[in-house]
Design an enzyme around this catalytic site. Structure first.
Site, short mmCIF file in Angstrom:
data_model
loop_
_atom_site.label_atom_id
_atom_site.label_comp_id
_atom_site.label_asym_id
_atom_site.label_seq_id
_atom_site.Cartn_x
_atom_site.Cartn_y
_atom_site.Cartn_z
CG ASP A 1 -1.95 1.02 1.27
OD1 ASP A 1 -2.76 1.03 0.33
OD2 ASP A 1 -1.99 1.85 2.21
CD GLU B 1 -2.25 2.27 -3.64
OE1 GLU B 1 -3.36 2.75 -3.79
OE2 GLU B 1 -1.61 2.42 -2.58
C1 BGC Z 1 -5.63 2.12 -0.42
C2 BGC Z 1 -6.79 2.86 0.12
C3 BGC Z 1 -6.39 3.41 1.47
C4 BGC Z 1 -5.10 4.21 1.41
C5 BGC Z 1 -4.51 4.45 2.76
C6 BGC Z 1 -4.67 3.28 -0.61
O1 BGC Z 1 -3.95 3.43 -1.60
O2 BGC Z 1 -5.87 1.43 -1.61
O3 BGC Z 1 -7.94 2.09 0.19
O4 BGC Z 1 -7.40 4.25 1.94
O5 BGC Z 1 -4.13 3.55 0.66
O6 BGC Z 1 -3.98 3.29 3.29
#
Ligand code: BGC
Length: 541
Positions: free
Chosen positions: A208, A267
């Site tokens: 993340d 991500e």
């Molecule tokens: C996740 C979100 C989340 C955020 C904070 C993002 O990129 O996919 O769902 O709210 O990270 O952790």
């Protein structure tokens, strides 16, 4: 584990990965919230769909103030979702079906309920406990102003003041304090968390906010700060995409490489020319490519994005990733029912319902599936997209839970509309999601879109996904072999993948298909030799 010589099948390079938002997938114990028991009960459904891997959104112990992206303990499963033992069973059962399991790891921040943060609050300024997070004194005569002008992704200042006057950083919600990745104790803790789950059989991690861990420790003001979903990063932003993250990536990669056949996917919402840096051989195996997700329904734009992505991946020997929906964005069956140019991320707030053409969105979503499932690389499917589920844009305000809703002073509804529990059955309380209702209300239209309603219908969206994934593994499994074909004109997206010719009519008039070609699969029925508007077809000579 095998630390001497690890093997790798590189299964992620062209797999179909199915994203499970566990809270909304299937409820096994009737408390209205999805759980691991529910997920285990659907493993045969997922095997029959043909997916190669599952990515499970965070399932760790959490107050769920941001749907689990606020982790209170990285080594325990939240009791609403299950137990560690049950997760181990689930991993084994998935492996029996030849399905890999990718866990979601959240290293940028913890929950404010995490033991470390509670210790930091108690220990006070200057303590080693505070040094695990980003605490600073404020500006102004008495430190009454935040240390910088940084704004949080969910709205408002990125700083929150605590009782003794210091401020802590939270790039997201105040309940998600950012960890201090300059601190070796933080780094060592995550090495250990990685090993904890790898030892339990996890095949990979989705990391993340992979581009946000390292901050500029001189803490400059930034003026207007780009939001995470807008990819507005610059090369010297004080907290997005800083060069220091690569050292962390390499550290994690060396932990993964102690094990056989494991992967990590980033991500990382970063500028396209910076993404390859995350994919160097000693960093991530993969990174999500969100460019197609952000592209309007237009043949020239689709072709440009696809070609650029495939070329960029080829150049560095990486594999592409294709994503149309996830738990953070409006579902594409609804996005494609809106006119181009409508700001799709904000639209479902109060928006003009008359602007939405449900039927057109559903038809385009089916065609889009035949695009992402035929491109080289791996395709990520967000739960429910195989049923053609739309965004539930009209959820009543009193059920909304996304922090965006609260932090935007109730002007942005946020992401709950793509997280509505899955309909498994045609009727009944919660359409078969569970025996105790569903944590978000489902619309009546979910009955006809349920898995039960679609399973035996050869014309259903579910049948289309099942056929596409089966044909993909037979005809499209080879990597490479991608070439755009411009012979059908400007309003048609067409490309070859080995022996398969993919043609998508994104224009308004029917398009003549090559006379001798044989149809392998079409997103909507084809009569005669014309391809109708918003239809995709896979052809072989
Ligand atoms: C996740 C979100 C989340 C955020 C904070 C993002 O990129 O996919 O769902 O709210 O990270 O952790």
């Amino acid at each position: 584990m095998n630390s001497a010589a690890t093997t790798t099948s590189e299964w992620w390079r062209n797999g179909v990965v199915y994203q499970v938002y566990v809270r909304s997938f299937a409820d096994g114990n009737g408390d209205g919230t999805g759980d691991v028991t529910g997920l285990r009960s659907k493993l045969d459904y997922l095997r029959d769909l043909g997916v190669n891997a599952l990515w499970i959104n965070p399932w760790y112990s959490s107050p769920l103030r941001d749907g689990g992206y606020d982790v209170a303990d990285y080594r325990t499963i939240d009791e609403r979702f299950g137990t560690t033992e049950e997760v181990e069973l689930f991993i084994a059962e998935a492996h029996e079906r030849d399905i890999k399991v990718i866990a979601d790891l959240v290293p940028n921040h913890t929950s404010s309920d995490h033991r470390w943060f509670q210790e930091a609050l108690a220990a006070g300024p200057g303590s080693p406990e505070r040094a695990r997070y980003v605490f600073k004194d404020g500006k102004g005569a008495n430190g009454e102003l935040p240390p910088t002008d940084w704004t949080a992704v969910f709205g408002g200042s990125a700083w929150e003041q605590v009782e003794d006057g210091q401020w802590y950083l939270h790039l997201f919600d105040p309940s998600q304090p950012d960890l201090n990745w300059e601190n070796e104790e933080v780094r060592a803790e995550f090495d250990d968390v990685f090993r904890f789950w790898l030892d339990r059989g996890i095949d990979g991690f989705r990391i993340d906010v992979a581009h946000g861990l390292v901050k500029d420790t001189t803490f400059p003001d930034v003026g207007k700060v780009g939001k995470i979903l807008e990819s507005e990063t610059t090369e010297n932003h004080p907290f997005w995409d800083r060069d220091g993250v690569h050292e962390i990536n390499r550290r994690w990669r060396s932990v993964l490489d102690e094990y056989d056949d494991r992967m990590m996917v980033a991500e990382a919402w970063v500028a396209a020319h910076r993404l390859p840096l995350y994919l160097r051989p000693d960093e991530y195996h993969q990174s999500f490519n969100f460019d197609l997700l952000a592209t309007d329904w237009n043949a020239a734009e689709f072709a440009a994005v696809i070609d650029k992505s495939v070329t960029a991946a080829d150049e560095i020997g990486a594999s592409s990733t294709w994503v149309l929906s996830n738990h953070d964005v409006m579902r594409h069956a609804t996005r494609y029912g809106l006119d181009a140019g409508i700001p799709w991320r904000q639209w479902p707030m109060t928006g003009p319902v008359e602007a939405l053409d449900v039927e057109r969105g559903a038809r385009r979503a089916r065609a889009a599936a035949l695009v992402t499932l035929s491109l080289p690389g791996s395709t990520y499917i967000y739960q429910g997209e195989e049923l053609g589920l739309p965004e539930v844009w009209d959820l009543p305000e009193d059920v909304l839970e996304d922090p965006t809703w609260f932090r935007s002073d109730f002007t942005e509804k946020g992401r709950d509309g793509c997280r509505v529990p899955i309909p498994w059955e045609r009727s009944g309380d919660s359409f078969g999601f569970g025996s105790g209702g569903a944590w978000l209300p489902q619309p009546e239209t979910f009955g006809d879109l349920s898995a039960e309603a679609q399973l035996d219908d050869p014309a259903s969206c579910l049948a289309l996904y099942r056929s596409a994934i089966a044909i993909r593994s037979e005809h499209l499994a080879e990597e490479g072999g991608f070439a755009l074909d411009s012979s059908f004109g400007d309003e048609v997206l067409a490309y070859r993948r080995g022996e398969v010719l993919v043609v998508v009519n994104m224009g308004a008039s029917p398009v003549a298909l090559p006379a001798e070609a044989k149809v392998l699969l079409a997103s909507s029925p084809i009569s005669g030799s014309d391809l109708e508007q918003d239809t995709a077809v896979w052809l072989v000579p």
